[in-house]
Design an enzyme around this catalytic site. Structure first.
Site, short mmCIF file in Angstrom:
data_model
loop_
_atom_site.label_atom_id
_atom_site.label_comp_id
_atom_site.label_asym_id
_atom_site.label_seq_id
_atom_site.Cartn_x
_atom_site.Cartn_y
_atom_site.Cartn_z
N ASP A 19 65.29 -15.37 -21.40
CA ASP A 19 65.90 -14.56 -20.36
C ASP A 19 64.83 -13.90 -19.50
OD1 ASP A 19 67.89 -12.56 -19.13
OD2 ASP A 19 69.15 -13.57 -20.61
N HIS A 28 68.41 -7.84 -17.27
CA HIS A 28 69.39 -8.74 -17.88
C HIS A 28 69.04 -9.09 -19.33
CE1 HIS A 28 71.39 -12.78 -18.32
NE2 HIS A 28 72.33 -12.23 -17.57
N ASN A 44 79.46 -18.63 -14.02
CA ASN A 44 80.32 -17.60 -13.42
C ASN A 44 80.91 -17.99 -12.08
OD1 ASN A 44 79.66 -15.89 -15.54
ND2 ASN A 44 77.92 -15.00 -14.47
N SER A 77 77.13 -14.56 -19.22
CA SER A 77 75.87 -14.09 -19.82
C SER A 77 76.11 -13.11 -20.94
CB SER A 77 75.01 -13.41 -18.75
OG SER A 77 74.23 -14.32 -18.05
#
Length: 745
Positions: free
Chosen positions: A192, A252, A354, A431
């Site tokens: 990430d 994130h 998404n 996520s």
């Protein structure tokens, strides 16, 4: 009590497109990727009013994993079905069938009889006792008298707002899993934006790596290095392409890592799915996203593979989480990296995307061998942004921050560009769904470290629960952590139990691994005639066994207590110890058994005949045990001709050490070369309800002999070498090394 009702850093802006329709604002996803660059798959939150949250107190209790009681209901048409108590004769009969001594406590108001064991039995032992009692045609049903207890409920003040862990509609059913597994001993690689050393996360972070090769993407002044901390992924307007808006840092990776393994039950912050697991952060996403080439290297390195110019990963991950993606089908670079990770034994969990579109058109969601995760909202239906399609395997909570409390709450940082103070925030996106599943996978590995990536995926899918609201093409269901952990618990790599045995053939049923390998332990010393154990008719859930006295004796032997051990075929692990097992064809000649891969230290090897092709009594003898192999042969009594027909033989080898798994304890060790025909005590760390398997590991004395034991306790046992006397009455035996396996709780 901390207030988490409005935890969004004001600087973190949701990127929206104003679409005026019927006077409302609709939020849509803006894709942040350039050609060859992957973007993170979270939909950033925006501030809104808090909502009423269902508390964890509504979650039911769970049964403990062991008990010393069993409930047996006899059919009403039988004498025992109407009896107010049980006679000693009836108890003796029930004990023989159960394979363990039973004591009567009382008749229940339901008409069933409540019986007690001598000492508690674990899940595997209970399943075997129940299976045997249910074979009695007089029994209507038998079941454990389970000791119920409250669910583990974290004391983290933010846990009450983590609906995604415990609510019946959209939650992961974690409280039902945590009493069995919390992820101890498992490593999850979070690929990430890196991490921040958040106070509610740092204790569960292991050394990671910054895999970003382009300094302009990295924003830390250099390319690849060993510092996986997130400096921020902010970007000014136009930096990610003509017309791209300015972005604040998302932090994130810190949010995702917190969902996986935030420090839990520390009276502060929030809880993590697998909060006893550790996270290896691997930084691949920076300004504008991350390159496929860097992500592929991160996947390989995270699983323990080799990447040129990068030091080896000291903590290879069993699970990799990729909450990232971009449009397009899975390319060869990404697929090859995933294949390599899976070959290293890692389960790869990815976000479906998404864009409210077919996930088959996104990577890595469309790659083969991944667990692709869609998102559900608090109702348990598909979140409005979530991708879907045939490539999606399962769904998990991703939230919907149109009401902030309906998002996924986790760790964050309050900085708008560079890092600032610790914070917490509700995010939404696939996520956020993906690390729920990665954490659930870690719970499974903690229960059974021998699981393969295919097995983990199969368990997650087969135990997923039905959608309570509409979620078309969202996979097999919402991941049910409790059911998944229970399924993994039932597939333990080793099971053991005690039984009473004499010269008559006796069938033993059990619930354990398919394609099992079975060995018998060392008989007790109730009868002084030398004897060995013989097995036949092995199947996936039973075998038949007897005590086989040497041929010069009368063949009638009194009841002895003896243990058995069942292992999965092939290589597996029980807790921290490596286990290998197999089947060979064997006669009176020595044969070398190769393990295929080395043990980290010298194992204890045991072997058992499982056929009766030759009628003469026979035992197995072992020698030359190393970390890679051992030798074994069949040995008849001295008075016979020494030639024996070929038999099938099961063998099990376990490395020396002490470990725990799913409430069971395993102690494996070797004596010095000191065991003879005189009784010798062996001590070991405390094990309750012990079962003992032992075998000579040397062949220093060539006379036919077996081991016998007495006085088996929680911390010691006495053993000796017992020669048979078919050729002469002399029973003195030289010193041997004895390997022992003690299993209990």
């Amino acid at each position: 009590m901390q207030d988490f009702s409005n935890l969004m850093p004001k600087s973190i802006q949701v990127i929206i497109k104003d679409i005026r329709k019927f006077g409302t604002m609709k939020i849509s996803v803006v894709k942040f990727f350039l050609l060859g660059v992957a973007s993170l798959l979270a939909v950033l939150p925006f501030a809104a009013n808090a909502v009423q949250v269902e508390g964890p107190s509504s979650v039911p209790v769970q049964a403990a994993s062991s008990t010393d009681r069993i409930i047996v209901k006899y059919k009403d048409t039988t004498p025992m079905g109407v009896a107010s108590s049980m006679s000693q004769a009836a108890l003796n009969r029930a004990s023989r069938i159960a394979g363990t001594e039973l004591h009567h406590l009382r008749r229940l108001s339901t008409g069933a009889q409540l019986l007690r064991f001598q000492g508690r039995k674990g899940k595997t032992e209970l399943a075997g006792v129940v299976a045997r009692l249910q074979q009695d045609p007089n029994v209507e049903y038998a079941e454990p008298d389970l000791l119920l207890q409250p669910m583990f409920t974290p004391n983290d003040p933010g846990y009450n707002q983590q609906w995604h862990y415990f609510e019946a509609a959209g939650g992961l059913n974690l409280p039902g899993a945590w009493n069995t597994s919390r992820g101890a001993g498992v490593v999850v690689g979070v690929i990430d934006t890196g991490y921040r050393p958040h106070a509610d996360l740092a204790a569960n972070i292991l050394p990671g790596y910054d895999m970003i090769s382009d300094p302009s993407v990295a924003q830390d002044g250099n390319g690849r290095d060993s510092n996986a901390r997130d400096p921020g992924d902010w970007a000014p307007a136009g930096a990610c392409g003509s017309g791209s808006p300015a972005r604040s840092s998302s932090w994130h990776g810190t949010h995702v890592a917190g969902t996986v393994a935030a420090v839990t039950n520390n009276g502060s912050g929030v809880a993590g799915v697998a909060h006893k697991a550790k996270v290896v952060p691997i930084r691949v996403l920076g300004r504008c996203g991350g390159f496929t080439s860097d992500i592929a290297d991160a996947i390989i390195w995270g699983a323990g593979g080799s990447v040129s110019g990068v030091p080896a990963n000291a903590n290879p991950a069993e699970v990799l989480n990729l909450s990232l993606g971009g449009s397009g089908s899975c390319g060869s670079t990404m697929q090859n990296a995933i294949n390599t990770a899976r070959s290293q034994g890692a389960t790869v969990v990815v976000a479906a995307g998404n864009s409210s579109a077919n996930a088959g058109n996104f990577t890595p969601a469309s790659c083969n061998g991944v667990v692709s995760v869609a998102a559900v909202d608090r109702s348990g239906g598909r979140a409005w942004y979530s991708n879907f399609g045939s490539v999606v395997d399962v769904a998990a909570p991703g939230g919907d921050t149109s009401v902030s409390g309906n998002g996924v709450l986790s760790t964050l940082n309050s900085g708008t560009q560079g890092p600032s103070g610790d914070s917490f925030a509700f995010y939404q996106g696939t996520s956020m769904a993906s690390p729920h599943v990665a954490g659930a996978a870690a719970l499974l590995y903690s229960v059974d470290s021998s699981l393969s990536p295919n097995s983990v995926e199969s368990i997650l899918k087969s135990t997923a629960r039905s959608f309570p609201a509409s979620c078309s093409q969202c996979g097999s269901g919402i991941v049910n952590a409790a059911s998944a952990v229970n399924a993994a618990s039932s597939s333990q790599s080793l099971i053991s139990d005690n039984m009473t045995l004499n010269h008559n053939w006796k069938k033993r049923s059990y619930s354990g691994p398919s394609n099992p390998r079975v060995v018998m332990g060392t008989p007790s010393y109730n009868g002084s005639h030398p004897t060995t154990a013989r097995i036949r008719n092995t199947s996936a859930n039973s075998f038949t066994v007897q005590l086989d006295e040497w041929d010069y004796l009368d063949g009638s032997h009194t009841n002895e207590n003896i243990s058995y051990l069942v292992a999965k075929n092939g290589s597996s692990r029980f807790g921290s110890l490596s286990v290998k097992s197999g089947e060979i064809n064997l006669n009176h000649n020595w044969k070398t058994v190769n393990f295929g891969s080395s043990f980290s230290n010298k194992p204890v090897a045991v072997a058992q005949t499982v056929t009766r092709n030759g009628g003469a009594a026979v035992t197995t003898r072992i020698r030359n045990v190393t970390s890679t192999s051992f030798q074994v042969r069949l040995q008849e009594e001295e008075g016979a001709d020494g030639v024996h027909a070929t038999e099938k033989v099961h063998w099990i080898a376990i490395e020396s050490g002490t470990t725990n798994s799913n409430g069971a304890k395993l102690v494996v060790g070797r004596t010095s070369n000191s065991v003879t025909d005189s009784w010798k005590s062996i001590g070991y760390s405390s094990v309750s309800s012990p079962k003992m398997i032992a075998a000579m590991q040397t062949f220093d004395g060539g006379d036919t002999a077996v081991l016998r034991r007495k006085n088996l306790t929680s911390s010691s046992v006495q053993v000796k070498v017992e020669e048979e006397q078919s050729d002469d009455s002399e029973v003195a035996h030289t010193t041997e090394v004895v390997g022992y396996i003690i299993m209990g709780r």
